[in-house]
Scaffold this motif. Sequence first.
Motif, mmCIF file in Angstrom:
data_model
loop_
_atom_site.group_PDB
_atom_site.id
_atom_site.type_symbol
_atom_site.label_atom_id
_atom_site.label_comp_id
_atom_site.label_asym_id
_atom_site.label_seq_id
_atom_site.Cartn_x
_atom_site.Cartn_y
_atom_site.Cartn_z
ATOM 1 N N PRO A 23 0.942 -1.183 -0.047
ATOM 2 C CA PRO A 23 -0.172 0.095 0.033
ATOM 3 C C PRO A 23 0.863 1.399 0.017
ATOM 4 O O PRO A 23 0.324 2.182 -0.579
ATOM 5 C CB PRO A 23 -0.788 -0.141 1.285
ATOM 6 N N ALA A 26 1.793 2.654 -3.220
ATOM 7 C CA ALA A 26 0.780 3.269 -3.995
ATOM 8 C C ALA A 26 0.718 4.756 -4.006
ATOM 9 O O ALA A 26 0.171 5.710 -4.558
ATOM 10 C CB ALA A 26 -0.517 2.822 -3.811
ATOM 11 N N VAL A 121 -7.925 -1.999 4.286
ATOM 12 C CA VAL A 121 -7.909 -1.275 3.212
ATOM 13 C C VAL A 121 -6.944 0.164 3.657
ATOM 14 O O VAL A 121 -7.153 0.350 4.825
ATOM 15 C CB VAL A 121 -8.969 -1.090 2.358
ATOM 16 N N TRP A 122 -6.508 0.796 2.937
ATOM 17 C CA TRP A 122 -5.680 2.085 3.325
ATOM 18 C C TRP A 122 -6.305 3.306 2.387
ATOM 19 O O TRP A 122 -6.452 3.177 1.042
ATOM 20 C CB TRP A 122 -4.244 2.012 2.976
ATOM 21 N N MET A 124 -5.321 6.640 0.877
ATOM 22 C CA MET A 124 -3.858 7.297 0.869
ATOM 23 C C MET A 124 -4.103 8.547 0.632
ATOM 24 O O MET A 124 -3.827 9.330 -0.309
ATOM 25 C CB MET A 124 -3.481 6.413 -0.747
ATOM 26 N N LYS A 130 -5.327 3.480 7.692
ATOM 27 C CA LYS A 130 -5.972 2.323 7.647
ATOM 28 C C LYS A 130 -7.142 1.911 8.101
ATOM 29 O O LYS A 130 -7.493 2.749 9.174
ATOM 30 C CB LYS A 130 -4.930 1.178 8.355
ATOM 31 N N VAL A 169 -6.772 1.667 -1.225
ATOM 32 C CA VAL A 169 -6.129 0.301 -1.765
ATOM 33 C C VAL A 169 -6.037 -0.775 -1.050
ATOM 34 O O VAL A 169 -6.312 -0.623 0.330
ATOM 35 C CB VAL A 169 -4.542 0.812 -2.021
ATOM 36 N N ASN A 170 -5.968 -1.809 -1.580
ATOM 37 C CA ASN A 170 -5.786 -3.309 -0.750
ATOM 38 C C ASN A 170 -4.366 -3.662 -0.354
ATOM 39 O O ASN A 170 -3.649 -2.689 -0.721
ATOM 40 C CB ASN A 170 -6.407 -4.212 -1.401
ATOM 41 N N GLU A 171 -4.341 -4.511 0.318
ATOM 42 C CA GLU A 171 -2.863 -5.043 0.877
ATOM 43 C C GLU A 171 -1.993 -5.143 -0.270
ATOM 44 O O GLU A 171 -0.685 -5.073 -0.114
ATOM 45 C CB GLU A 171 -3.060 -6.399 1.723
ATOM 46 N N GLY A 173 -1.673 -3.107 -2.483
ATOM 47 C CA GLY A 173 -1.401 -1.733 -3.215
ATOM 48 C C GLY A 173 -2.396 -1.636 -4.541
ATOM 49 O O GLY A 173 -1.954 -0.691 -5.189
#
Length: 555
Positions: A23, A26, A121-122, A124, A130, A169-171, A173
């Motif tokens: 992540p 990204a 998920v993150w 950004m 997170k 984004v997911n784990e 990225g």
Amino acid sequence: MKTIKLIITIIIVGLTTQAFAQPQKARNATFKLVTYKANGEKIATTEGVFISKDGIALGAWNPFKGAAKAEISDSKGKTYTVSCIYGANELYNVAKFKVANINDATPISLATTPAKPQTPVWVMSQTPQKTVVSSTETFLNKYTYTILEGLTNKDISTNPDNYNGSAVVNEKGELIGLYNFSSSAQSATDARYADAFQTNALSFNDVTLRQTYIRIAIPSELKDAQVYLMFAQDKGGDYYQDCAQDFIHQFPANNDGYYALAMALTSKAKYAEANAIMQTSIQNSKDKAEAHYNFSRLIQNYLNYIEPTDTNPNSFKEWNWEKAMEETDNAIKLNSSPLYQQQRGEILYGQKKYQEAYDQFIALTKQPQHSGELFYKAFLAKNYLNASQNELISLLDSAIAISDTVIAAPYFYARALLYEQEGKYREALKDYIVYGNVNFSQLNGNFYFQRYQCERKGKFYQLALQDIAHAVFLDINNADYWAELASLNLQLKKLDEAEKAADGCLKADHNHPEGLLIKGIIQCENHQKEEGLKNIQQAKELGNTQAESFLEKYK
């Protein structure tokens, strides 16, 4: 024992760091987006993300509303301008746009499968946050609307709009969607949905996109792009020029973009640049005959407005009627299209070679496929050759006979003028009426005044009254129209209406000779001789030639 705890701690930290490593990458694809009004006032600051190396990006839509300019600052601190928008959705607050002059952006990969509930998920944003997927919903049968557990970051809750459009984004990225904060939920709209936005021929009428002043991206299909160019021409200026340049970049072998760009440059008096563009068109275009034809048209349009002379600062000496003819002949050598042959006749007309122009147009009317326009252009040329009224009317008859009424409107108008000159007022009036019906929404006072004159000469007094009254309605400050209305009412012995019209005339121009004369006559007829004679005397002093006879009459 302490050693074991230390090893476990290192392992946990390592796993956490590894889990965030993808992540974190990204972040290089994200940027800050700032939009501005035309006066430079900032509208919003928010987030966005690149999805291609050449600057295609996704972000929130709301910042673009009312925006005339948008800029991004990438992860390296470089600033670029947003050049155009591919599409947007107001409900989900997402947009797809192009960042200009960038070919080395760090794009993010789009997730092909949605994130599952309870997976991390993150978001950004400036400081990646997170969170966890709470639930998902499907929309349009193939896209995912992801509901997130609420972020507790204080700045997000205070300034949520600053984070809208952020990449989620997911784990791995991968981009699963674009962040959106609302009073009811924090969510991510599927990035694949925004990525699917594409313009088409009707995008200029898109209700959402019309809320921004940033240019709409050119469609990817040629036919759609050609229609797009037609709509863009109405906007003119830099907007049209930028659209034309994009068209050339996307369709380098097609003439339309070069011609559009050359027209945009010509409108700015950049003739040398326009000339160079048309030379490039001839070199690069697949249809070189059309390229020569378009070059001839460009020069012709220029010459219709500007006569190149040594003293005219706006003239471009390389463009003249001889050059226009040269380009037309070059087109005809490659393709003897009737369209190019007609252009040759128009150039001859521009050169004042009226007989040759007439011959050219008449010759084209002998071909199986011909239009009323050819007879009309032959009429225009014949008009300079001392032709009889019958010859001229015959050409217009032919033009009207094979044309749709809407297309034939100018032919009816031209024939009305000829009939009126011959004293055939009834025939002229019929043609004026046809022309008026076709162009009703575009008519001004001058047309109604012109038709009124024909009606008055033909003694169609009721129609004349209606038309001159309508002319006054459309141009209420025109003293001449008021004077004509007063004059006709006076002729018809409608003294009250005549006096009101005379007052309207003098309100528009208190020194109008005809208005003063009519006002004076009515006053004398109404036994107000002293005031009436003063107005008639003033009309005489202002140059009215009829005033003297009325002074004698009422003394």
